[in-house]
Write an enzyme that holds these catalytic residues in place. Structure first.
Site, PDB file in Angstrom:
ATOM      1  N   CYS A 134       0.826  -1.211   0.000  1.00 44.15           N
ATOM      2  CA  CYS A 134       0.000   0.000   0.000  1.00 44.15           C
ATOM      3  C   CYS A 134       0.856   1.256   0.000  1.00 44.15           C
ATOM      4  O   CYS A 134       1.476   1.601   1.021  1.00 44.15           O
ATOM      5  CB  CYS A 134      -0.907  -0.023   1.226  1.00 44.15           C
ATOM      6  N   CYS A 137      -0.316   4.096   2.402  1.00 48.25           N
ATOM      7  CA  CYS A 137      -0.075   3.808   3.827  1.00 48.25           C
ATOM      8  C   CYS A 137       1.397   3.994   4.197  1.00 48.25           C
ATOM      9  O   CYS A 137       1.701   4.484   5.282  1.00 48.25           O
ATOM     10  CB  CYS A 137      -0.448   2.365   4.158  1.00 48.25           C
ATOM     11  N   ASP A 138       2.312   3.580   3.323  1.00 48.71           N
ATOM     12  CA  ASP A 138       3.708   3.449   3.751  1.00 48.71           C
ATOM     13  C   ASP A 138       4.704   4.376   3.056  1.00 48.71           C
ATOM     14  O   ASP A 138       5.885   4.373   3.415  1.00 48.71           O
ATOM     15  CB  ASP A 138       4.164   1.989   3.532  1.00 48.71           C
TER      16      ASP A 138
END
Ligand code: NAP
Length: 314
Positions: A134, A137-138
């Site tokens: 993701c 997200c990261d």
């Protein structure tokens, strides 16, 4: 347990949320079950350019936030529970979760799909420690570092472009010498100076010495050569973003609902499955195009079909 809902919708991604909106407006007593957080795959997308009517700075979380508000407004009961099994043998269907068992006259399966894994040594061990599925997200963990994006579809290439906002360099590793991504997305990536391509290559192994990824071996499918990639000494880590497509979430239904050869639910434009009163919407069903716009469209049709089924059968 004795309460019988009109409709239970499984999955609060765009398809499930659109179903819930239509069901709520139609005054069906509706329970929407979601195992993680609302939104599904689309909340991992930072930029949405192709959902009609969205503002230019649209993101997955913003769009989903508005959809959840709408669903709440129409009185849908949204609960965060994981569905563990179904019993479709009676006219009133049973849905088991990790907390409760529920009854409903009709069901919409909108559980979507999960990221496909590479299944190579080190992938599981280093998930969250260099391996990610993701970008939204990261990405922030890789500020000024190097990132390898695995995959050549729309997701991989779009997210690679997004990752250039953080990373020093982004390499797209693709198993062929031609991207699958749409031309408009391809062209943007080709023009981006921070992106380089590693063609005809697949990941053979991911490893790390200090608990984070600092080494990866790529196998060239044309030359047969293996090449070792090491993290820059000053960095000590690089990111491996695995964005190689999705697999339908069918483990709880595969014994009762008919699937097609690709493992997706076999439901045509009427969204009916082989079980009466059970409908399928969104990425979980076999279809030509998997986008938010087609998922929400499915959601609307499924809710209307469920309403009709309830009227005729109860
Ligand atoms: P996808 O279209 O299925 O592409 C998956 C990519 O990963 C392909 O390039 C495939 O290679 C590669 N791949 C698959 N398994 C692999 C493996 N084991 N090792 C290495 N590479 C592997 O998946 P997606 O990009 O996630 O897109 C999913 C759907 O969402 C598509 O319908 C897409 O159009 C849609 N989508 C649309 C947008 C947009 O319109 N803006 C954005 C994101 C996603 P091959 O090419 O060789 O098969």
């Amino acid at each position: 347990m004795s309460k019988i809902y009109d409709l239970i919708i499984v999955g609060a991604g765009p398809a499930g949320l659109a179903s819930a909106l239509y069901a709520g407006r139609a005054k069906l007593d509706t329970l929407l079950l979601e195992k993680e957080k609302a939104g599904g795959q689309i909340v991992t997308t930072e930029e949405i350019e192709n959902y009609p009517g969205s503002p230019q700075d649209e993101s997955g979380p913003k769009l989903i936030g508005r959809m959840v508000e709408q669903v709440n407004h129409f009185g849908v009961d949204l609960r965060y529970e994981e569905v563990t099994g179904f019993d479709f043998s009676d006219k009133v269907k049973r849905v088991k979760t990790n907390k409760e068992e529920y009854l409903a006259k009709s069901i919409i399966l909108a559980n979507g799909a999960v990221p496909r894994k590479l299944d190579v040594p080190g992938e599981k061990e280093f998930t969250g420690r260099g391996v990610s599925y993701c970008a939204t997200c990261d990405a922030a963990f890789y500020e000024d570092l190097e990132i390898y994006v695995i995959g050549g579809g729309d997701t991989a290439v779009e997210e690679a472009i997004y990752l250039t906002k953080f990373a020093r360099k982004v390499y797209i590793v693709h198993r062929r010498d031609e991207l699958r991504a749409a031309k408009s997305i391809r062209d943007k990536a080709m023009a981006n100076e921070k992106i380089d391509f590693i063609w005809n290559s697949v990941v053979k192994e991911i490893s790390g010495s200090a608990g984070v990824v600092d080494r990866m071996v790529l196998h060239n499918r044309v030359t047969g050569e293996d090449t070792e990639y090491l993290a820059d000494e000053d960095d000590g880590i690089f990111g491996v973003f695995v964005l190689v497509g999705y697999l339908p979430e069918t483990k709880t239904i595969k014994d009762t609902i008919t699937l097609n050869d690709g493992g997706y639910i076999d439901a045509d434009e009427s969204l009916t499955t082989n079980v009466e009163g059970v409908f399928a919407a969104g990425d979980i069903r076999g279809k030509l195009l998997r986008q938010v716009v087609t998922a929400t469209s499915d959601g609307a049709v499924a809710a209307i079909q469920a309403e009709k089924y309830i009227e005729e059968n109860f």
